[in-house]
Structures are given as structure tokens and as C-alpha cells.
Write a protein that holds these residues in place. Structure first.
Motif, short mmCIF file in Angstrom:
data_model
loop_
_atom_site.label_atom_id
_atom_site.label_comp_id
_atom_site.label_asym_id
_atom_site.label_seq_id
_atom_site.Cartn_x
_atom_site.Cartn_y
_atom_site.Cartn_z
N SER A 29 26.86 32.45 31.49
CA SER A 29 27.97 31.48 31.59
C SER A 29 27.47 30.04 31.46
CB SER A 29 28.70 31.67 32.92
OG SER A 29 29.29 32.93 33.01
N GLN B 81 36.34 25.69 31.88
CA GLN B 81 35.10 26.42 31.61
C GLN B 81 34.25 26.56 32.86
OE1 GLN B 81 32.84 25.50 28.05
NE2 GLN B 81 34.64 24.66 27.03
N GLY C 40 35.45 26.89 35.81
CA GLY C 40 36.10 27.96 36.57
C GLY C 40 35.70 29.34 36.10
N ASN C 41 35.20 29.46 34.87
CA ASN C 41 34.79 30.75 34.32
C ASN C 41 33.29 31.00 34.43
OD1 ASN C 41 37.37 31.61 33.51
ND2 ASN C 41 37.25 30.39 31.64
N ILE D 168 31.63 32.16 36.82
CA ILE D 168 31.35 33.40 37.53
C ILE D 168 31.89 34.62 36.79
CG2 ILE D 168 33.44 33.49 38.93
CD1 ILE D 168 29.88 34.13 40.22
N SER D 169 32.53 34.38 35.67
CA SER D 169 33.14 35.50 34.93
C SER D 169 32.88 35.36 33.44
CB SER D 169 34.65 35.57 35.19
OG SER D 169 35.27 34.36 34.81
N GLN E 54 35.18 37.51 42.84
CA GLN E 54 35.04 36.75 41.60
C GLN E 54 36.15 35.71 41.46
OE1 GLN E 54 35.15 39.30 38.20
NE2 GLN E 54 34.28 37.78 36.81
N ASN E 55 37.37 36.09 41.76
CA ASN E 55 38.51 35.18 41.61
C ASN E 55 38.49 34.05 42.64
OD1 ASN E 55 39.54 36.71 39.49
ND2 ASN E 55 40.74 38.01 40.84
N SER F 103 35.90 31.60 41.49
CA SER F 103 36.41 30.87 40.32
C SER F 103 37.40 29.79 40.75
CB SER F 103 37.09 31.83 39.34
OG SER F 103 36.17 32.76 38.82
N LEU G 78 35.50 26.92 42.25
CA LEU G 78 34.83 26.13 41.22
C LEU G 78 35.81 25.21 40.50
CD1 LEU G 78 32.46 28.83 39.67
CD2 LEU G 78 31.77 26.84 41.00
N VAL G 79 37.01 25.73 40.19
CA VAL G 79 38.03 24.91 39.52
C VAL G 79 38.44 23.73 40.40
CG1 VAL G 79 40.41 24.89 38.73
CG2 VAL G 79 38.91 26.74 38.04
#
Length: 311
Positions: free
Chosen positions: A87, A235, A237-238, A240-241, A286-287, A290, A293-294
Motif C-alpha cells: 500500500s 488513498q 484510508g486504503n 490497510i487494504s 481493517q475498516n 481505515s 487513517l481517513v
């Protein structure tokens, strides 16, 4: 009372004025409710010993049992490390390259050539990752693949090499493939922002003696900044995914140790091993990360630029 009544009337007038826009957004709102909010009740599975025969209501509560199982699994930390590595490298490559490519495309003078380049760049976005994965395997194939044929004829390789079976080569292959497929979509967003810039600003800058680089630095980039912040926050926010489709269609047993990420780990636990409660716990973790992070990225953006707001 009169003031409140007048404010209420003003709101009703505004709502009536924007009724067509509300109707236009209604299908999207319904889809979000059906596919994003209603399934949220399934989060309860993460805190239950879920049995399909009993259903969610009949399954036994186990609290944080599945979260403990996840965090004590050594494979999870390997998967988490792979996810963060891929990521972060994706963010460091796609974000600046997209901005630079957008500016270069905007500076093209020939309209037909500009549209042609934009179309060619945007076309990979419509390809399925299944098609892209097959395409990559064919190009890098040791038996007749274009890349091996060229490298062998140039003398770079003595014999064909199976790139897709090399653990060290997987991440670079993924980064290049992802950049090729996703850059066009981001460029369209940035070009839409640039198209809204008042052309008189460029004319005034040219009259004042500003060269092309100075016009980009002082007009184009500041106008793109809000969009850049929004794209960067999304990006981040993503981080971790990593998407399931690109990894699943590019990795194999040979690259499993470096290519396995959280999305494929959840798929394996949920769909193959039927551990729906465990996979739900991983997805919930995970959510939550995320979302954090956002919100953190948005807070930082607002602190550095008080005029910018997304949340």
C-alpha cells in the motif's frame, strides 16, 4: 417566531428548487443504503461463534475471542506487513506520477493528440483484473513471452526467466501493472479540476513574463491542491487494504509469502475455511483502522490548510 417561520419557508423553497437534483441522487442513495448500511448488522458475527444453521440470532456470544485468535496468529502479522508494504509503495508511486502525467498532458497543445493520449491512458481502467492478470502472465511467460524474448535477444538474459514465480519481482510487477491500469482514471479527475481554472490567469501571467514552468507552479498546482488533498486522504484510508482482485489475479503459490495480503487472507478464512466469524473480525479491524487513517489525514489537511474541508 416570524424569523423561524421565514427561515423554514426559505428552506422549503430551496428544497423545491433542488428537487431534480435530489431525484437524480436518489438511486445512488438507495444503493448505498442497501449495499453499505443494511449489511452492517453482519458485524455482530465478529462477536459470536457463528453457525450457519443457527443464524446470527441463534449463534453464541463469544466477545473478543475471534479478535484474540487473529492477533495471536503469526500469519496475520506477515499478511499485515505485506499489506502495508504494498500500500505504501503504491501510494508513493501512483500519487506523484499521476500528478506529473496530468500536468504534462495538460500542456499538450494539439487537441487531437491530447484526446488520443487521454483515451489510451484511460482505456485500461475498463479492463477487468482477470484480463489484466492474464495479460501480465502472457507477457512475462518464460515460454514465448514478449519480455523474455526481447531480453534474451538483447543478451540481458541467457535463458528465459519466470518472473511471476520470483518473490522479489512480485511487488515491482504489481506496482507497474497497477500504475498502468489506474492512472488514467485519476488523470480524468485532475483534468476536470484544471479545466475549471480561469484562462485569464494564464494570460495575465504570460503578460507578466511568467514562463510555462512558473505558470504551472503558481496557477495549476494551487488550483489542483484541494483535489490532490482529497485523493491523498482517500488513498491514505486504503493503506490497510489492498484490493483483492489485483492480488488474487497476479499472485501464485511461489509468491505467496510476499503477495498474500489482508483481503486474500480474509477470503481464504471466510470462503475456503468457512470461518465467517473470524473473517468478519479481521474485516472489522481493517475498516476501523481505515476510518482512523481517513480522519487523521483529514485532520492533518485541515491543520495545514484551514480553508480545506472534506469531513
Amino acid at each position: 417566531m416570524k424569523q423561524k417561520a421565514s427561515q423554514k419557508n426559505d428552506r422549503l423553497k430551496q428544497m423545491k428548487r433542488y428537487v431534480p437534483f435530489y431525484l437524480f441522487a436518489l438511486p445512488a442513495i438507495i444503493c448505498v443504503i442497501l449495499f453499505n448500511y443494511l449489511p452492517m448488522k453482519g458485524i455482530i458475527i465478529a462477536f459470536k461463534d457463528y453457525k450457519m444453521a443457527r443464524g446470527i440470532a441463534g449463534s453464541e456470544w463469544v466477545g473478543l475471542k475471534h479478535f484474540k485468535a487473529v492477533f495471536t496468529d503469526p500469519n496475520f502479522y506477515r499478511v499485515l506487513g505485506n499489506t502495508l508494504k504494498i500500500s505504501i509503495l503504491t501510494l508513493l508511486t501512483t500519487f506523484p506520477v499521476t500528478i506529473v502525467f496530468t500536468i504534462l498532458m495538460n500542456e499538450l497543445r494539439g487537441k487531437r493528440f491530447k484526446k488520443c493520449v487521454q483515451t489510451i491512458t484511460y482505456m485500461p481502467h475498463f479492463l477487468s483484473w482477470v484480463v489484466v492478470g492474464t495479460f501480465v502472465y502472457q507477457i512475462l511467460s518464460p515460454t514465448g513471452g514478449m519480455m523474455n524474448t526481447i531480453l534474451v535477444k538483447l543478451g540481458v538474459l541467457d535463458s528465459p526467466y519466470f518472473f511471476m514465480a520470483d518473490q522479489k519481482a512480485f511487488v515491482p510487477i504489481y506496482l507497474v501493472t497497477n500504475l498502468w491500469k489506474t492512472t488514467g482514471y485519476s488523470i480524468v479527475i485532475y483534468l476536470a479540476t484544471i479545466s475549471g481554472i480561469d484562462t485569464s490567469l494564464y494570460d495575465a501571467a504570460s503578460i507578466d513574463g511568467a514562463n510555462r514552468f512558473q505558470r504551472i507552479l503558481h496557477i495549476t498546482l494551487p488550483a489542483m491542491l484541494p483535489t490532490m488533498c482529497t485523493m491523498l486522504i482517500l488513498q491514505v484510508g486504503n493503506l490497510i487494504s489492498v484490493g483483492f482482485d489485483p492480488i488474487y489475479n497476479l499472485y501464485n503459490d511461489a509468491t505467496y509469502q510476499t503477495a498474500d495480503v489482508i483481503s486474500t487472507y480474509v477470503y481464504r478464512k471466510g470462503m475456503i475455511e468457512s470461518r465467517y466469524d473470524l473473517s468478519t473480525a479481521i474485516g472489522l479491524f481493517q475498516n476501523v483502522v481505515s476510518l482512523a487513517l481517513v480522519l487523521s489525514a483529514n485532520w492533518f489537511a485541515r491543520k495545514t490548510n484551514p480553508e480545506y474541508k472534506i469531513i
